[in-house]
Enzyme design. Structure first.
Site, PDB file in Angstrom:
ATOM      1  N   HIS A 152      48.769  68.765  19.557  1.00 43.71           N
ATOM      2  CA  HIS A 152      47.977  67.834  18.708  1.00 43.71           C
ATOM      3  C   HIS A 152      48.742  66.505  18.628  1.00 43.71           C
ATOM      4  CE1 HIS A 152      45.025  66.608  15.877  1.00 43.71           C
ATOM      5  NE2 HIS A 152      45.435  67.214  14.792  1.00 43.71           N
TER       6      HIS A 152
ATOM      7  N   ARG B  56      39.551  55.837  22.143  1.00 45.66           N
ATOM      8  CA  ARG B  56      40.748  55.384  21.416  1.00 45.66           C
ATOM      9  C   ARG B  56      41.833  54.969  22.415  1.00 45.66           C
ATOM     10  NH1 ARG B  56      41.800  60.640  17.911  1.00 45.66           N
ATOM     11  NH2 ARG B  56      41.538  61.479  20.019  1.00 45.66           N
TER      12      ARG B  56
HETATM   13  N1  HAX Z   1      47.849  69.621  31.475  1.00 46.37           N
HETATM   14  C1  HAX Z   1      47.876  70.844  32.012  1.00 46.37           C
HETATM   15  N2  HAX Z   1      47.026  71.836  31.720  1.00 46.37           N
HETATM   16  C2  HAX Z   1      46.079  71.545  30.822  1.00 46.37           C
HETATM   17  C3  HAX Z   1      45.955  70.285  30.235  1.00 46.37           C
HETATM   18  C4  HAX Z   1      46.902  69.288  30.577  1.00 46.37           C
HETATM   19  N3  HAX Z   1      46.903  68.074  30.033  1.00 46.37           N
HETATM   20  N4  HAX Z   1      44.909  70.299  29.375  1.00 46.37           N
HETATM   21  C5  HAX Z   1      44.399  71.543  29.421  1.00 46.37           C
HETATM   22  N5  HAX Z   1      45.112  72.299  30.301  1.00 46.37           N
HETATM   23  C6  HAX Z   1      44.945  73.715  30.583  1.00 46.37           C
HETATM   24  C7  HAX Z   1      45.077  74.492  29.291  1.00 46.37           C
HETATM   25  O1  HAX Z   1      46.445  74.686  28.955  1.00 46.37           O
HETATM   26  C8  HAX Z   1      44.342  75.768  29.626  1.00 46.37           C
HETATM   27  O2  HAX Z   1      45.196  76.551  30.425  1.00 46.37           O
HETATM   28  P1  HAX Z   1      45.227  78.152  30.244  1.00 46.37           P
HETATM   29  O3  HAX Z   1      43.859  78.594  30.634  1.00 46.37           O
HETATM   30  O4  HAX Z   1      46.305  78.570  31.179  1.00 46.37           O
HETATM   31  O5  HAX Z   1      45.532  78.409  28.815  1.00 46.37           O
HETATM   32  C9  HAX Z   1      43.206  75.252  30.516  1.00 46.37           C
HETATM   33  O6  HAX Z   1      43.634  73.963  31.023  1.00 46.37           O
HETATM   34  C10 HAX Z   1      41.888  75.075  29.800  1.00 46.37           C
HETATM   35  O7  HAX Z   1      42.103  74.236  28.680  1.00 46.37           O
HETATM   36  P2  HAX Z   1      40.939  73.283  28.133  1.00 46.37           P
HETATM   37  O8  HAX Z   1      39.802  74.158  27.708  1.00 46.37           O
HETATM   38  O9  HAX Z   1      40.644  72.186  29.075  1.00 46.37           O
HETATM   39  O10 HAX Z   1      41.632  72.599  26.887  1.00 46.37           O
HETATM   40  P3  HAX Z   1      41.858  73.219  25.431  1.00 46.37           P
HETATM   41  O11 HAX Z   1      40.658  72.896  24.633  1.00 46.37           O
HETATM   42  O12 HAX Z   1      42.297  74.625  25.474  1.00 46.37           O
HETATM   43  O13 HAX Z   1      43.097  72.345  24.922  1.00 46.37           O
HETATM   44  C11 HAX Z   1      44.376  70.386  24.623  1.00 46.37           C
HETATM   45  C12 HAX Z   1      42.975  70.999  24.601  1.00 46.37           C
HETATM   46  C13 HAX Z   1      44.305  68.967  24.104  1.00 46.37           C
HETATM   47  C14 HAX Z   1      45.272  71.198  23.698  1.00 46.37           C
HETATM   48  C15 HAX Z   1      44.911  70.416  26.069  1.00 46.37           C
HETATM   49  O14 HAX Z   1      44.097  69.602  26.880  1.00 46.37           O
HETATM   50  C16 HAX Z   1      46.353  69.978  26.178  1.00 46.37           C
HETATM   51  O15 HAX Z   1      47.246  70.803  26.014  1.00 46.37           O
HETATM   52  N6  HAX Z   1      46.625  68.648  26.494  1.00 46.37           N
HETATM   53  C17 HAX Z   1      47.947  68.144  26.540  1.00 46.37           C
HETATM   54  C18 HAX Z   1      48.489  67.894  25.145  1.00 46.37           C
HETATM   55  C19 HAX Z   1      47.783  66.744  24.478  1.00 46.37           C
HETATM   56  O16 HAX Z   1      47.611  65.670  25.042  1.00 46.37           O
HETATM   57  N7  HAX Z   1      47.378  66.933  23.213  1.00 46.37           N
HETATM   58  C20 HAX Z   1      46.739  65.894  22.412  1.00 46.37           C
HETATM   59  C21 HAX Z   1      45.236  66.035  22.346  1.00 46.37           C
HETATM   60  C22 HAX Z   1      44.574  64.992  21.488  1.00 46.37           C
HETATM   61  C23 HAX Z   1      44.981  65.185  20.082  1.00 46.37           C
HETATM   62  O17 HAX Z   1      44.672  66.138  19.409  1.00 46.37           O
HETATM   63  N8  HAX Z   1      45.772  64.299  19.590  1.00 46.37           N
HETATM   64  O18 HAX Z   1      46.335  64.507  18.421  1.00 46.37           O
END
Ligand code: HAX
Length: 444
Positions: free
Chosen positions: A272, A328
């Site tokens: 997050h 954003r």
């Molecule tokens: N890099 C690598 N793998 C990623 C990824 C990324 N940036 N984003 C998603 N994935 C992976 C997930 O880890 C998941 O893998 P598993 O099946 O092995 O668990 C798969 O792709 C499917 O995930 P998703 O359905 O696309 O995404 P989620 O809804 O589960 O998660 C997240 C959303 C934001 C947590 C995720 O995209 C992520 O971890 N991003 C990187 C961290 C990040 O930038 N977080 C900030 C998000 C915005 C926010 O809340 N800001 O506060």
């Protein structure tokens, strides 16, 4: 005497109540969603089970605050004289009421927050008692929690006789008191931790964003960055971890101090809000490995693959709801194009934007290969000299507080219930799977 904002809010809440009452009484049985096993195990993704009117996140369009896109919001709000960015105070009026305030109404919030901004001495004592290597988010959350003794909501509830219909009132007072104090607390954490504990007193002439920059000790145009940053990070509908946590905790009639502190703890997670710190760390690592040279696209592609192959996520990319570039991110990119076009880290951020979506698409896991808000924010902070990247999530937290606190004021205004979804066991899921779906859930 009640302020104009509070009077307006009172009228808005009273006028809105019949809509919520009708939905909960007469239309409660109308089905708006179904839940599958993937959603039950997978973080309740996309399950429609929260209600907020403060912002709405469309997967392709991004966030709208009270029906307005980010550019529409910035264009409509009263600007700080001589500056390009709006008053954050006016934005909060807008979040809370849905009305774009006049300059007079904006100034009322400026003065109201100023009058509430004194931070009790014991908060600084608590912060100073913590080991100096404590994470700034821990300090920020602890400071908010330490002030719980100030809660008017808890006091009025404890005295007895606080009617459900009146609960929004002390919740609003707590929210306003908290918001007024967050910038001085955050700036104090920054100065304590990284600037030899040399705190800078507030300047009573300045607005909320301008005063924050002043208390941080960072020269203009950092005030503009602060205003923009707080508005952009304020609200992202209700399902994200910080908003949902704040709402959940407040649903137990815990006060705003308990609820916001809990929400901040969720924001502190690397998936997050902490992602903005992680992005900067990742970028710095790339630069360090190349002796501070910008990578070529091929080198960058290799760094991205190395990160993915090590089982890590690319921070700042992907989103639980969004399916395109986060507006954003776009707003910050436009600011940076105008104000820091030649900055090497900004150029690297743009290069990552060109390469990462392709790599993530090829990697094939994430549903959204595009950048989110966190992919950009740290680079702008770095440029203006705020280089202690473990502080970045605190900045996010100040902005996010506006959204989550506006929400819990309305939660009490509309009498939302204590939150209590139902859990089931894995065995039940397996049994229903064998039976081809849960009969009851399917209406059978
Ligand atoms: N890099 C690598 N793998 C990623 C990824 C990324 N940036 N984003 C998603 N994935 C992976 C997930 O880890 C998941 O893998 P598993 O099946 O092995 O668990 C798969 O792709 C499917 O995930 P998703 O359905 O696309 O995404 P989620 O809804 O589960 O998660 C997240 C959303 C934001 C947590 C995720 O995209 C992520 O971890 N991003 C990187 C961290 C990040 O930038 N977080 C900030 C998000 C915005 C926010 O809340 N800001 O506060």
């Amino acid at each position: 005497m009640e302020t104009a904002l509070k009077q307006k809010l009172r009228q808005k809440i009273e006028a809105f109540r019949p809509r919520t009452q009708k939905l909960t009484k007469e239309l409660a049985n109308l089905v708006i969603d179904k839940v599958n096993i993937g959603q039950a195990i997978g973080g309740a993704r996309d399950v429609r089970c929260l209600v907020t009117d403060i912002s709405y996140l469309d997967p392709l369009e991004g966030i709208r605050f009270r029906g307005k896109t980010i550019p529409e919001t910035f264009a409509a709000l009263p600007k700080v004289p001589g500056k390009e960015q709006p008053f954050v105070e006016g934005f909060f009026h807008f979040l809370l009421t849905g009305d774009i305030p006049t300059m007079r109404e904006t100034q009322d919030v400026v003065e109201d927050w100023r009058s509430r901004s004194a931070v009790p001495q014991y908060v600084f004592d608590v912060l100073r008692a913590m080991p100096r290597d404590t994470h700034p988010m821990t300090m920020f959350s602890a400071a908010v929690l330490a002030m719980q003794r100030e809660s008017l909501f808890a006091k009025r509830y404890g005295e007895g006789g606080l009617k459900k219909a009146d609960m929004w009132d002390p919740m609003y007072e707590d929210a306003m008191n908290l918001l007024a104090k967050l910038p001085p607390i955050a700036a104090a954490i920054y100065r304590m931790k990284y600037k030899g504990d040399t705190l800078i007193p507030a300047d009573a002439k300045l607005d909320w964003g301008g005063n924050f920059a002043h208390m941080m000790g960072v020269a203009a145009p950092y005030d503009e960055v602060a205003r923009m940053y707080f508005i952009l990070h304020s609200d992202h509908e209700s399902g994200n971890v910080s908003a949902h946590t704040t709402h959940l905790v407040a649903s137990a009639l815990s006060d705003a101090y308990y609820a916001l502190s809990a929400g901040l703890n969720g924001l502190a997670g690397p998936l997050h809000g902490l992602a903005n710190q992680e992005v900067l760390g990742w970028i710095q690592n790339v630069m360090k490995k190349l002796n501070n040279k910008l990578p070529t696209k091929e080198e960058l592609e290799k760094f991205l693959w190395d990160t993915l192959n090590a089982g890590q996520v690319i921070p700042g990319y992907g989103h639980a709801v969004l399916r395109k570039t986060d507006p954003r991110y776009v707003a910050q990119n436009e600011y940076a194009k105008k104000h820091l076009p030649n900055d090497p880290l900004f150029q690297l951020v743009n290069m990552i934007y060109e390469v990462a979506p392709g790599v993530l698409t090829k990697h094939g896991k994430t549903k959204n290969p595009w950048p989110n808000v966190d992919a950009h924010s740290g680079v702008i902070q770095w440029y203006y000299g705020v280089r202690e990247w473990d502080f970045y999530t605190v900045l996010f937290g100040i902005g996010r507080a506006m959204g989550v606190l506006a929400n819990i004021v309305w939660d009490r205004g509309l009498g939302y219930a204590i939150e209590r979804p139902k859990s089931v066991t894995t065995e039940m899921l397996e049994k229903w799977a064998q039976e081809g779906g849960r009969k009851e859930a399917l209406g059978g």
